[in-house]
Write an enzyme that holds these catalytic residues in place. Structure first.
Site, PDB file in Angstrom:
ATOM      1  N   TYR A 129      -7.037 -22.713 -59.085  1.00 56.34           N
ATOM      2  CA  TYR A 129      -7.204 -21.650 -60.086  1.00 56.34           C
ATOM      3  C   TYR A 129      -5.969 -20.750 -60.190  1.00 56.34           C
ATOM      4  O   TYR A 129      -5.209 -20.825 -61.139  1.00 56.34           O
ATOM      5  CB  TYR A 129      -8.421 -20.774 -59.730  1.00 56.34           C
ATOM      6  CG  TYR A 129      -9.741 -21.464 -59.795  1.00 56.34           C
ATOM      7  CD1 TYR A 129     -10.432 -21.562 -60.998  1.00 56.34           C
ATOM      8  CD2 TYR A 129     -10.332 -22.002 -58.654  1.00 56.34           C
ATOM      9  CE1 TYR A 129     -11.669 -22.182 -61.075  1.00 56.34           C
ATOM     10  CE2 TYR A 129     -11.571 -22.623 -58.719  1.00 56.34           C
ATOM     11  CZ  TYR A 129     -12.226 -22.709 -59.925  1.00 56.34           C
ATOM     12  OH  TYR A 129     -13.440 -23.320 -59.987  1.00 56.34           O
ATOM     13  N   TYR A 181      -9.240 -30.779 -63.487  1.00 52.48           N
ATOM     14  CA  TYR A 181      -9.714 -29.743 -62.564  1.00 52.48           C
ATOM     15  C   TYR A 181      -9.422 -30.138 -61.115  1.00 52.48           C
ATOM     16  O   TYR A 181      -9.785 -31.234 -60.676  1.00 52.48           O
ATOM     17  CB  TYR A 181     -11.230 -29.549 -62.741  1.00 52.48           C
ATOM     18  CG  TYR A 181     -11.809 -28.574 -61.743  1.00 52.48           C
ATOM     19  CD1 TYR A 181     -11.770 -27.198 -61.974  1.00 52.48           C
ATOM     20  CD2 TYR A 181     -12.373 -29.023 -60.549  1.00 52.48           C
ATOM     21  CE1 TYR A 181     -12.269 -26.309 -61.054  1.00 52.48           C
ATOM     22  CE2 TYR A 181     -12.884 -28.128 -59.613  1.00 52.48           C
ATOM     23  CZ  TYR A 181     -12.829 -26.776 -59.875  1.00 52.48           C
ATOM     24  OH  TYR A 181     -13.320 -25.893 -58.955  1.00 52.48           O
ATOM     25  N   LYS A 218     -15.428 -13.937 -57.054  1.00 57.25           N
ATOM     26  CA  LYS A 218     -16.881 -14.075 -57.138  1.00 57.25           C
ATOM     27  C   LYS A 218     -17.616 -12.932 -56.441  1.00 57.25           C
ATOM     28  O   LYS A 218     -18.764 -12.652 -56.749  1.00 57.25           O
ATOM     29  CB  LYS A 218     -17.334 -15.433 -56.564  1.00 57.25           C
ATOM     30  CG  LYS A 218     -16.698 -16.653 -57.230  1.00 57.25           C
ATOM     31  CD  LYS A 218     -16.695 -16.585 -58.729  1.00 57.25           C
ATOM     32  CE  LYS A 218     -16.029 -17.740 -59.455  1.00 57.25           C
ATOM     33  NZ  LYS A 218     -14.655 -18.059 -59.099  1.00 57.25           N
TER      34      LYS A 218
HETATM   35  C1  LIG Z   1     -13.883 -19.062 -59.918  1.00 60.80           C
HETATM   36  C2  LIG Z   1     -12.452 -18.740 -59.809  1.00 60.80           C
HETATM   37  C3  LIG Z   1     -11.683 -18.430 -60.945  1.00 60.80           C
HETATM   38  C4  LIG Z   1     -12.220 -18.482 -62.337  1.00 60.80           C
HETATM   39  O1  LIG Z   1     -13.104 -17.452 -62.634  1.00 60.80           O
HETATM   40  P1  LIG Z   1     -14.262 -17.727 -63.681  1.00 60.80           P
HETATM   41  O2  LIG Z   1     -15.031 -16.472 -63.718  1.00 60.80           O
HETATM   42  O3  LIG Z   1     -15.040 -18.897 -63.142  1.00 60.80           O
HETATM   43  O4  LIG Z   1     -13.647 -18.071 -64.985  1.00 60.80           O
HETATM   44  C5  LIG Z   1     -10.358 -18.100 -60.773  1.00 60.80           C
HETATM   45  N1  LIG Z   1      -9.794 -18.090 -59.551  1.00 60.80           N
HETATM   46  C6  LIG Z   1     -10.481 -18.390 -58.446  1.00 60.80           C
HETATM   47  C7  LIG Z   1      -9.768 -18.378 -57.150  1.00 60.80           C
HETATM   48  C8  LIG Z   1     -11.837 -18.719 -58.532  1.00 60.80           C
HETATM   49  O5  LIG Z   1     -12.505 -19.031 -57.418  1.00 60.80           O
END
Ligand SMILES: *Cc1c(COP(=O)(O)O)cnc(C)c1O
Length: 330
Positions: A288, A262, A48
């Site tokens: 993620y 999720y 991010k």
């Molecule tokens: C937000 C996030 C993602 C996914 O990215 P997006 O742009 O939301 O698809 C992947 N890995 C981590 C650790 C994240 O925080």
């Protein structure tokens, strides 16, 4: 390509592109490289931060003194936004969604949410499934009523502004691939709110690359995920003046590794997190990057990703490991 867009430096760039020789040997297939976007530097890093370089710059350009954003209780996006707001002297209003059922005490208080509190973000809690577009508008209205100037950053900073961060990453990565003289056959990443995959595919295509990109889903079913990524890719391509550079078939997601939902741990995520920790000394997260890694490992084992050189984009998230302390099988 991106020079005309305001950008505020928040990330340590370029992030390294590293070979993983021990993992590659253990899996016995392609050579695996990792693009270390877990090392973007802001408040334990993650993907991010690249997006926020553009979202925060847009907020400052519009004269905002407060950013409003949304995420799950263990959102890495919220943690990086809260830290960026501190660094830039902005206030941060956060809408936290209770997406996980039966959360543990660690889930509710440790990991990312602990860091949000350290950064002094104003946290408001909402049940799963809330209409967050409407609720964020209400919070923005409240900020205005108090004499402030709000700027709304969508979940994951996944709009055409935030996605510029991953257009930029694609350009950076292609430069490193050339510098290291690698013949990369696949790029793999986690995909959630879609900005990472959308920005990457726009950057790759706009630069004339034909390296295929695979997004491994952590949330939505495949059709829905691909549609979301493609729509954002089209908006982003338009925004940077390269309309039509991404075709529908360039957007590929595999959503077979979500498990029960999720943020719900899976055995394959658990195995992947331990494998990378113990073979390479690298930390991945349960929500993620760990699930995406589990997908990549399985696709290598079953021969789907059997080709020469794979780059896995590490999107960060290890701060959430502490929130999952009771749920990991060690
Ligand atoms: C937000 C996030 C993602 C996914 O990215 P997006 O742009 O939301 O698809 C992947 N890995 C981590 C650790 C994240 O925080």
């Amino acid at each position: 390509m991106l020079d005309k867009f305001p950008r505020v430096p928040l990330a340590h760039l370029p992030t390294p592109l590293e070979h993983l020789p021990r993992l590659s040997a253990e899996l016995g297939g392609p050579q695996i490289y990792v693009k270390r976007d877990d090392c973007t530097g802001l408040a334990t890093g993650g993907n991010k931060t690249r997006k926020l370089e553009y979202s925060m710059a847009a907020a400052l350009t519009e004269g905002a003194d407060t950013v409003v954003t949304v995420g799950a209780v263990q959102s890495n996006h919220v943690r990086q936004t809260a830290a960026a707001a501190c660094k830039l002297g902005l206030k941060c209003e956060v809408l936290l969604e209770h997406r996980v059922t039966d959360p543990t005490d660690n889930y509710l208080n440790s990991g990312n949410v602990l860091l949000d509190r350290i950064f002094g973000a104003n946290l408001r809690e909402y049940p799963g499934g809330t209409d967050f577009d409407a609720e964020m508008e209400k919070v923005a209205e409240e900020v205005r009523a108090g004499g402030g100037t709000p700027y709304i950053i969508p979940g994951g900073a996944s709009n055409e502004v935030g996605a510029l961060g991953y257009v930029n990453c694609a350009i950076e990565l292609l430069g490193q691939i050339e510098e290291q003289a690698l013949d990369v056959t696949d790029i793999v990443t986690a995909t959630g709110s879609a900005g990472t995959q959308a920005g990457l595919i726009v950057g790759l295509k706009a630069m004339g690359s034909s390296i295929p990109l695979l997004g491994i889903g952590v949330n939505a079913p495949e059709d829905e995920q691909e549609e979301k990524v493609f729509n954002l890719a089209c908006e982003t391509a338009e925004y940077i003046g390269q309309p039509g550079c991404v075709a529908r078939e360039d957007v590929v997601a595999n959503c077979d590794y979500v498990g029960d939902g999720y943020g719900v741990p899976t055995d394959s995520m658990n195995e992947a997190v331990l494998m990378l920790a113990r073979s390479e000394g690298l930390l991945f997260d349960p929500v993620y990057s760990g699930k995406a890694l589990a997908g990549m490992i399985d696709l290598i084992r079953n021969g789907t990703l059997g080709r020469d050189n794979i780059v896995f984009l590490h999107t960060g998230g290890a701060a959430a490991l502490f929130a999952y302390a009771d749920q990991l099988e060690l």
